[in-house]
Design a protein around this motif. Sequence first.
Motif, PDB file in Angstrom:
ATOM      1  N   ARG A  26      -4.865   2.957 -36.004  1.00 11.76           N
ATOM      2  CA  ARG A  26      -4.855   4.403 -35.762  1.00 11.76           C
ATOM      3  C   ARG A  26      -3.427   4.913 -35.824  1.00 11.76           C
ATOM      4  NH1 ARG A  26      -8.885   6.273 -31.670  1.00 11.76           N
ATOM      5  NH2 ARG A  26      -7.266   7.783 -31.278  1.00 11.76           N
ATOM      6  N   HIS A  32       0.204   6.202 -28.028  1.00  8.85           N
ATOM      7  CA  HIS A  32      -0.603   5.939 -26.831  1.00  8.85           C
ATOM      8  C   HIS A  32      -0.016   4.796 -26.006  1.00  8.85           C
ATOM      9  CE1 HIS A  32      -3.292   8.875 -28.181  1.00  8.85           C
ATOM     10  NE2 HIS A  32      -4.341   8.149 -28.543  1.00  8.85           N
ATOM     11  N   TYR A  39       0.001  15.252 -24.879  1.00  7.52           N
ATOM     12  CA  TYR A  39      -1.188  16.022 -24.543  1.00  7.52           C
ATOM     13  C   TYR A  39      -0.738  17.451 -24.224  1.00  7.52           C
ATOM     14  CZ  TYR A  39      -3.029  11.340 -24.394  1.00  7.52           C
ATOM     15  OH  TYR A  39      -3.367  10.058 -24.746  1.00  7.52           O
ATOM     16  N   THR A 211     -10.729  11.657 -18.631  1.00  5.23           N
ATOM     17  CA  THR A 211      -9.643  11.390 -17.665  1.00  5.23           C
ATOM     18  C   THR A 211      -8.657  12.551 -17.644  1.00  5.23           C
ATOM     19  OG1 THR A 211      -8.642   9.998 -19.361  1.00  5.23           O
ATOM     20  CG2 THR A 211      -9.775   8.884 -17.566  1.00  5.23           C
ATOM     21  N   VAL A 260      -6.193  14.772 -27.408  1.00  2.88           N
ATOM     22  CA  VAL A 260      -7.141  15.145 -26.360  1.00  2.88           C
ATOM     23  C   VAL A 260      -7.409  13.931 -25.479  1.00  2.88           C
ATOM     24  CG1 VAL A 260      -9.465  16.011 -25.915  1.00  2.88           C
ATOM     25  CG2 VAL A 260      -8.207  16.827 -27.908  1.00  2.88           C
ATOM     26  N   PHE A 264     -15.773  14.073 -25.470  1.00  2.59           N
ATOM     27  CA  PHE A 264     -17.195  13.716 -25.526  1.00  2.59           C
ATOM     28  C   PHE A 264     -18.090  14.947 -25.587  1.00  2.59           C
ATOM     29  CE2 PHE A 264     -14.926  11.198 -22.177  1.00  2.59           C
ATOM     30  CZ  PHE A 264     -14.432  10.238 -23.031  1.00  2.59           C
TER      31      PHE A 264
ATOM     32  N   LYS B  38       0.537  10.220 -16.194  1.00  2.00           N
ATOM     33  CA  LYS B  38      -0.488  11.254 -16.404  1.00  2.00           C
ATOM     34  C   LYS B  38      -1.284  11.477 -15.118  1.00  2.00           C
ATOM     35  CE  LYS B  38       0.583  11.008 -20.785  1.00  2.00           C
ATOM     36  NZ  LYS B  38       1.614  11.956 -21.278  1.00  2.00           N
ATOM     37  N   GLY B  39      -1.711  12.708 -14.929  1.00  2.00           N
ATOM     38  CA  GLY B  39      -2.580  13.017 -13.794  1.00  2.00           C
ATOM     39  C   GLY B  39      -4.019  13.119 -14.260  1.00  2.00           C
ATOM     40  N   GLY B  40      -4.939  12.527 -13.528  1.00  2.00           N
ATOM     41  CA  GLY B  40      -6.341  12.584 -13.929  1.00  2.00           C
ATOM     42  C   GLY B  40      -7.221  13.251 -12.894  1.00  2.00           C
ATOM     43  N   THR B  48      -5.359   6.892 -13.200  1.00  2.00           N
ATOM     44  CA  THR B  48      -4.591   7.309 -14.374  1.00  2.00           C
ATOM     45  C   THR B  48      -3.089   7.377 -14.084  1.00  2.00           C
ATOM     46  OG1 THR B  48      -6.504   8.594 -15.104  1.00  2.00           O
ATOM     47  CG2 THR B  48      -4.395   9.153 -16.107  1.00  2.00           C
ATOM     48  N   ALA B  98      -6.856   1.269 -26.730  1.00  2.00           N
ATOM     49  CA  ALA B  98      -6.628   2.670 -26.364  1.00  2.00           C
ATOM     50  C   ALA B  98      -7.374   3.532 -27.364  1.00  2.00           C
ATOM     51  CB  ALA B  98      -5.144   3.010 -26.401  1.00  2.00           C
ATOM     52  N   GLN B  99      -8.127   4.488 -26.863  1.00  2.00           N
ATOM     53  CA  GLN B  99      -8.781   5.422 -27.785  1.00  2.00           C
ATOM     54  C   GLN B  99      -8.168   6.802 -27.620  1.00  2.00           C
ATOM     55  OE1 GLN B  99     -13.002   5.008 -28.493  1.00  2.00           O
ATOM     56  NE2 GLN B  99     -13.224   7.194 -28.770  1.00  2.00           N
ATOM     57  N   CYS B 100      -8.477   7.490 -26.516  1.00  2.00           N
ATOM     58  CA  CYS B 100      -7.811   8.786 -26.330  1.00  2.00           C
ATOM     59  C   CYS B 100      -6.395   8.572 -25.807  1.00  2.00           C
ATOM     60  CB  CYS B 100      -8.609   9.698 -25.408  1.00  2.00           C
ATOM     61  SG  CYS B 100      -8.332   9.474 -23.648  1.00  2.00           S
ATOM     62  N   GLY B 101      -6.142   7.452 -25.162  1.00  2.00           N
ATOM     63  CA  GLY B 101      -4.791   7.103 -24.739  1.00  2.00           C
ATOM     64  C   GLY B 101      -4.383   7.635 -23.388  1.00  2.00           C
ATOM     65  N   TYR B 102      -5.262   8.416 -22.757  1.00  2.28           N
ATOM     66  CA  TYR B 102      -4.834   9.102 -21.537  1.00  2.28           C
ATOM     67  C   TYR B 102      -4.792   8.166 -20.326  1.00  2.28           C
ATOM     68  CZ  TYR B 102      -4.025  13.271 -18.712  1.00  2.28           C
ATOM     69  OH  TYR B 102      -3.474  14.229 -17.898  1.00  2.28           O
ATOM     70  N   CYS B 103      -5.709   7.199 -20.281  1.00  4.90           N
ATOM     71  CA  CYS B 103      -5.681   6.247 -19.164  1.00  4.90           C
ATOM     72  C   CYS B 103      -4.721   5.109 -19.438  1.00  4.90           C
ATOM     73  CB  CYS B 103      -7.076   5.686 -18.886  1.00  4.90           C
ATOM     74  SG  CYS B 103      -7.653   4.480 -20.116  1.00  4.90           S
ATOM     75  N   THR B 104      -4.194   5.029 -20.677  1.00  2.55           N
ATOM     76  CA  THR B 104      -3.426   3.869 -21.107  1.00  2.55           C
ATOM     77  C   THR B 104      -2.161   3.620 -20.267  1.00  2.55           C
ATOM     78  OG1 THR B 104      -4.289   4.298 -23.315  1.00  2.55           O
ATOM     79  CG2 THR B 104      -2.459   2.743 -23.142  1.00  2.55           C
ATOM     80  N   PRO B 105      -1.352   4.648 -19.974  1.00  2.00           N
ATOM     81  CA  PRO B 105      -0.151   4.360 -19.179  1.00  2.00           C
ATOM     82  C   PRO B 105      -0.482   3.702 -17.830  1.00  2.00           C
ATOM     83  CG  PRO B 105      -0.021   6.564 -20.127  1.00  2.00           C
ATOM     84  CD  PRO B 105      -1.409   6.065 -20.390  1.00  2.00           C
ATOM     85  N   CYS B 135     -11.476   4.204 -17.351  1.00  2.00           N
ATOM     86  CA  CYS B 135     -11.368   4.517 -18.772  1.00  2.00           C
ATOM     87  C   CYS B 135     -12.694   5.122 -19.171  1.00  2.00           C
ATOM     88  CB  CYS B 135     -11.122   3.243 -19.582  1.00  2.00           C
ATOM     89  SG  CYS B 135     -11.482   3.454 -21.340  1.00  2.00           S
ATOM     90  N   ARG B 136     -12.659   6.234 -19.916  1.00  2.00           N
ATOM     91  CA  ARG B 136     -13.912   6.889 -20.280  1.00  2.00           C
ATOM     92  C   ARG B 136     -14.259   6.736 -21.756  1.00  2.00           C
ATOM     93  NH1 ARG B 136     -18.114   8.116 -17.779  1.00  2.00           N
ATOM     94  NH2 ARG B 136     -18.367  10.198 -18.628  1.00  2.00           N
ATOM     95  N   CYS B 137     -13.311   6.267 -22.593  1.00  2.00           N
ATOM     96  CA  CYS B 137     -13.730   6.119 -23.995  1.00  2.00           C
ATOM     97  C   CYS B 137     -13.544   4.738 -24.588  1.00  2.00           C
ATOM     98  CB  CYS B 137     -13.146   7.181 -24.913  1.00  2.00           C
ATOM     99  SG  CYS B 137     -11.555   7.861 -24.562  1.00  2.00           S
TER     100      CYS B 137
END
Lengths: 532, 159
Positions: A26, A32, A39, A211, A260, A264, B38-40, B48, B98-105, B135-137
Amino acid sequence: MLEFRKDIFADERDDNLLEIGQPTQRQDMLGHVTATSRYYDDHRFANLLHLKVLRSPHAHARIRSIDDSAAARAPGVKRIIRAADVPVNLNTLLSLMQFGKDDEPSLATDVVRYKGEPILGIVATSERAALEAMALVRISYDPLPAVFDVEEALKPGAPSVNPTYPKNTFEYHGKYDHQKLRFGDVDAAFAQADVVLEDRYQMSPIEHAPTETNGSIAVPDTNGRIVVYTSTQALFFSLDTAAKINALPSNQLHFIGGTVGGGFGGKVDTMTEPLAILAARLTGAPVRYRFSRHEEMQFGSPRGAERIYIKDGIMRDGRIIARQVRAYFDSGAYTRLSSYAVIKCAGHIPGPYTIPNVSADIYCVFTNRTPATAMRGFGVTAIDFAIECQMDKDAVAIGMDPLEFRMLNAYRDGDMKAHRREAKNCALIECAQVAAEKAQWPLRDEFRRMSSRQGGAARAGVTDRSRMPAPAVPPRVPASTTQRVTYERPMPAVSPAATPPPPPPTPPQPPAPAASGHGARRFSSVFGTRRR
Amino acid sequence: MKTPIQFRLNGEDVAAFVEGGANLLDTLREIVGDLSVKGGCWQGTCGTCTVLIDGVPRLSCITLAETCSGSSIETAAGLRRGSELHPLQIAFMERFAAQCGYCTPGMLMAAKALLDKNPNPTRQDVIEAISGNICRCTGYEPIINAVLDAAREHARSRA
């Protein structure tokens, strides 16, 4: 691991594929893993203001009065935004494609219709200042009777949820209160069926829970435009929606997004951008409107809940001869995208099975719940769940293997679908065969030899709509389809000229590549080429 | 009334003035400028915002900034050395973790805390180490496999 089964439909494919089947990295992966992907909230602006929205604590209530005078004087508060400040307060998302009537206010005026509905916005120098000011707002409500169940909402005398649709149903084509599908004659078929099975399926609303919560930052630019950094999944859709609500030409908005933090389907509803833009215009300063997790859960639209009734008429030989579906989609208080989900559902019935008699009635119903929206195959996932549960129960009822039962009824090339479209490029039988092999699920010989290419075309039709399509004369069974005698299914009279002979399992020569050069011949209906 | 605090962030000295009650997440992002955190949920439930405080994974959204004075804090921004990626980062890339990457850090920091303490974790160790991170994705399997890969690679590079 990924595995390509090239032996199936080998005569119909060429393999000059450049990317498919090749692992590829990707482009955003390095960002990432180094936490440098930007973001929407990773953009920084001097003098950023923060918008928080006061929400209804009631599922249905009339607003008697709003007193925000103390809030307006609170420390750090720059501006209170009320419904009257919103240039085009009433909107519906799909109005951009002339589908549905404007029914949802950005900020409530006289009535709130679900718990969490926005009433007024407070723009302040920090989220904390906005929240402290919010605690000073006094709103007086007259609670109204509420309805939370889709079938209750359709009963006479039920509370009317949405004044744009006072009967609690979305209106299709300006006059119809639901989507209807009719094919054959289900009542006559039920009368002849060996077994009739009916059941009820109820889904729950599901929160996407990305998230990263929904949010956006609107920044006035020196050229008069507003730059919007946003978490949206639908950048241009959101741009146009925000332009409409703010009564701005869309070229006055510059949307930046694409990275993003999970969506979903929960980030297509343009829930923050219009008010963030309005706040930026009213204050002349950059404004961030970011959902808290609580807002994401309470106000962020969930996957809608559906209630589905399925009634099947089945013969002992395994044929489903009738399927009747009644489904109610819980749209919540406003339309958002459920009206469209209903159409998808109608298009999906009766599932990937050839059934000569089908009837369906599907309603988009308003209740005093959080408006529902897109989520991963919405409209189809729930009906599929219901259909496949029903298929298992059907199989048990007639004592047949559930996989063989599905294969027997699966679409084959040439079958007429309930929507009066010919089934083409079918592959469910082949998928089931591979799945059975992988799962070591025993299939009888005739099912292992079954093919999507053979046996279709005469099992359901639009010309004979009075009764089941039992051929009057004993069918001529081509040698290549003898596997189908087990269940005494009426065989179609297929002329050999119309049906090409089955392909050899391994063609001696690779097929000539298509002139177009792309490698997707089997699934190429979008390119205008057909298998037959 | 603001309070001065000092701490080490990824090996560098940092000073900031914070409001009473300010959390470490907002302090790092809004005052110090470390946007890798990141804040979740801002309520201590999703993991997160995980950072390491003196080597221990902590939820920065429910950690008072004032309590961090004198601490050594690590965030995902400090994982790589110049252009050289940490084995965890390489493994996350290669394993599609990692997909959306937001939970990755946060995932990376939870995993780093594990590997720093236990260079040869079992699968169960990894599962427990990231059990506070949602992780959601991507799905957890690629992440678990990436952490195990990184541990093996780390062991090989040391041998």
